[in-house]
Scaffold this motif. Structure first.
Motif, PDB file in Angstrom:
ATOM      1  N   ASP A 297     -94.946  54.654 134.792  1.00  0.00           N
ATOM      2  CA  ASP A 297     -94.066  55.017 133.282  1.00  0.00           C
ATOM      3  C   ASP A 297     -94.703  56.874 133.502  1.00  0.00           C
ATOM      4  O   ASP A 297     -95.389  57.715 134.147  1.00  0.00           O
ATOM      5  CB  ASP A 297     -95.575  55.293 132.150  1.00  0.00           C
ATOM      6  CG  ASP A 297     -94.673  55.289 131.027  1.00  0.00           C
ATOM      7  OD1 ASP A 297     -93.834  55.580 130.237  1.00  0.00           O
ATOM      8  OD2 ASP A 297     -94.824  54.151 129.592  1.00  0.00           O
ATOM      9  N   LYS A 298     -93.596  57.389 132.883  1.00  0.00           N
ATOM     10  CA  LYS A 298     -93.649  58.907 132.531  1.00  0.00           C
ATOM     11  C   LYS A 298     -93.943  59.197 130.922  1.00  0.00           C
ATOM     12  O   LYS A 298     -93.576  60.617 131.414  1.00  0.00           O
ATOM     13  CB  LYS A 298     -91.776  59.427 134.127  1.00  0.00           C
ATOM     14  CG  LYS A 298     -91.572  58.269 135.401  1.00  0.00           C
ATOM     15  CD  LYS A 298     -90.519  59.582 135.977  1.00  0.00           C
ATOM     16  CE  LYS A 298     -90.416  59.132 136.829  1.00  0.00           C
ATOM     17  NZ  LYS A 298     -89.478  59.730 137.496  1.00  0.00           N
ATOM     18  N   LYS A 299     -93.334  58.440 130.165  1.00  0.00           N
ATOM     19  CA  LYS A 299     -93.667  59.369 128.391  1.00  0.00           C
ATOM     20  C   LYS A 299     -94.275  57.828 127.736  1.00  0.00           C
ATOM     21  O   LYS A 299     -93.509  56.685 128.441  1.00  0.00           O
ATOM     22  CB  LYS A 299     -91.863  58.814 128.631  1.00  0.00           C
ATOM     23  CG  LYS A 299     -91.807  59.664 126.853  1.00  0.00           C
ATOM     24  CD  LYS A 299     -90.320  59.345 126.321  1.00  0.00           C
ATOM     25  CE  LYS A 299     -90.268  59.632 124.904  1.00  0.00           C
ATOM     26  NZ  LYS A 299     -89.229  60.108 124.290  1.00  0.00           N
TER      27      LYS A 299
ATOM     28  N   THR B 285     -94.872  56.680 124.601  1.00  0.00           N
ATOM     29  CA  THR B 285     -94.101  56.242 123.489  1.00  0.00           C
ATOM     30  C   THR B 285     -95.543  55.524 123.139  1.00  0.00           C
ATOM     31  O   THR B 285     -95.755  54.051 122.678  1.00  0.00           O
ATOM     32  CB  THR B 285     -93.192  55.210 123.392  1.00  0.00           C
ATOM     33  OG1 THR B 285     -92.097  56.382 123.787  1.00  0.00           O
ATOM     34  CG2 THR B 285     -92.518  55.325 121.697  1.00  0.00           C
TER      35      THR B 285
ATOM     36  N   ASP C  84     -95.288  50.968 122.968  1.00  0.00           N
ATOM     37  CA  ASP C  84     -95.515  51.077 124.717  1.00  0.00           C
ATOM     38  C   ASP C  84     -96.869  49.948 124.376  1.00  0.00           C
ATOM     39  O   ASP C  84     -97.536  50.297 123.631  1.00  0.00           O
ATOM     40  CB  ASP C  84     -96.213  52.448 125.913  1.00  0.00           C
ATOM     41  CG  ASP C  84     -94.780  52.692 125.839  1.00  0.00           C
ATOM     42  OD1 ASP C  84     -93.843  52.309 125.783  1.00  0.00           O
ATOM     43  OD2 ASP C  84     -95.186  53.901 126.306  1.00  0.00           O
TER      44      ASP C  84
ATOM     45  N   ASP D 270     -91.695  48.850 127.319  1.00  0.00           N
ATOM     46  CA  ASP D 270     -91.609  50.633 127.111  1.00  0.00           C
ATOM     47  C   ASP D 270     -90.411  50.777 126.312  1.00  0.00           C
ATOM     48  O   ASP D 270     -89.361  50.209 126.278  1.00  0.00           O
ATOM     49  CB  ASP D 270     -92.019  50.899 129.444  1.00  0.00           C
ATOM     50  CG  ASP D 270     -91.649  52.709 129.208  1.00  0.00           C
ATOM     51  OD1 ASP D 270     -92.533  52.426 128.877  1.00  0.00           O
ATOM     52  OD2 ASP D 270     -90.622  52.500 129.343  1.00  0.00           O
TER      53      ASP D 270
ATOM     54  N   ASP E  46     -89.169  54.391 127.207  1.00  0.00           N
ATOM     55  CA  ASP E  46     -88.932  55.783 127.280  1.00  0.00           C
ATOM     56  C   ASP E  46     -87.268  55.660 127.463  1.00  0.00           C
ATOM     57  O   ASP E  46     -86.922  56.650 126.743  1.00  0.00           O
ATOM     58  CB  ASP E  46     -88.971  55.160 129.043  1.00  0.00           C
ATOM     59  CG  ASP E  46     -90.069  56.142 129.768  1.00  0.00           C
ATOM     60  OD1 ASP E  46     -91.376  56.057 128.826  1.00  0.00           O
ATOM     61  OD2 ASP E  46     -90.652  56.598 130.277  1.00  0.00           O
ATOM     62  N   GLN E  47     -86.054  55.154 127.138  1.00  0.00           N
ATOM     63  CA  GLN E  47     -85.030  54.505 127.843  1.00  0.00           C
ATOM     64  C   GLN E  47     -84.799  53.580 126.652  1.00  0.00           C
ATOM     65  O   GLN E  47     -83.849  52.485 127.552  1.00  0.00           O
ATOM     66  CB  GLN E  47     -83.861  54.621 128.656  1.00  0.00           C
ATOM     67  CG  GLN E  47     -85.164  55.914 129.799  1.00  0.00           C
ATOM     68  CD  GLN E  47     -83.645  55.956 130.856  1.00  0.00           C
ATOM     69  OE1 GLN E  47     -83.067  55.443 130.746  1.00  0.00           O
ATOM     70  NE2 GLN E  47     -84.612  56.607 131.520  1.00  0.00           N
TER      71      GLN E  47
END
Length: 231
Positions: A83-85, A87, A101, A202, A204-205
């Motif tokens: 993961d990079k972010k 939520t 998430d 997730d 992220d997008q």
């Protein structure tokens, strides 16, 4: 005062195309009880291998994998996810954490009855343990009563960071068999089969999803669950 609370679960729709089914049962090894620290540090985890979750929907190129063990007292699960972010804004147990998430597992212990146990854990260690009656796709989550003592889960979560920022998170939890009452076939004995599935969401997008076994409509597609076998 403790009381039953009905939690309505949102229906998550997925694309069912190109989702190969793995019909091989997952063998669950037996272990001694150990401490859950949210990092997967216990030596017991070396007794079993990771299982990859398959991405079903979404644009992110993350991987997710899990391990599972059981003891005389309950089931242990460990998830490691790229993961990079993160939520995750909800800061209470039994909240609608599936809208952020989360990792999840579902255990359907008796195919004679459309009732199963669902467990979710967020990156900040907030949980949602519920019993789900599911009749022809109409389902609700029932919160455990007298959730205390030997019924309590043990859990932990760790957000992984280095000098460049966040690169993933770990979720680790123990589900005591005492919490799974009144489900049948609990606790499991050697050679017993349960139906189960394992998930990650997730944000992220948009929403990205990963599952162990493919589903047709949503995570509550219990007839598509795979099999786990207790060694």
């Amino acid at each position: 005062m403790n009381r039953f609370i009905i939690v309505f679960l949102s229906l998550l729709t997925f694309n069912a195309k190109s989702q190969p089914e793995n019909t091989t049962p997952l063998l669950v090894k037996k272990t001694q009880d150990f401490t859950v620290d949210g990092k997967g540090s216990a030596k017991n985890w070396e007794e079993t291998a990771f299982v990859e979750l398959t991405k079903r929907k979404g644009d992110v190129n993350y991987t997710s994998r899990f391990k599972i063990l059981y003891s005389e007292k309950g089931i242990y699960c460990l998830y490691v996810s790229d993961d990079k972010k993160i939520t995750s804004t909800l800061r209470e147990d039994f909240a609608d954490i599936y809208n952020e998430d989360v990792v999840e597992c579902f255990f359907w212990t008796d195919e004679k009855s459309p009732i199963y146990f669902e467990y979710e854990l967020s990156p900040y260690n907030y949980e949602l343990p519920i019993l789900v009656p599911n009749y022809d796709g109409k389902f609700f989550g029932w919160r455990p009563w007298h959730y205390e003592g030997d019924k309590l889960t043990r859990r932990g979560a760790t957000i992984l960071k280095n000098e460049t920022g966040i690169y993933g998170w770990v979720a680790e939890f123990f589900i005591p068999f005492a919490l799974l009452n009144p489900l049948q076939n609990v606790p499991p004995t050697k050679g017993m089969k349960w139906r189960a599935n394992f998930y990650r969401i997730d944000y992220d997008q948009g929403m990205s999803t990963w599952t162990w076994q493919p589903i047709r409509k949503n995570f509550h597609d219990y007839k598509k669950f795979g099999y786990i076998v207790f060694e």
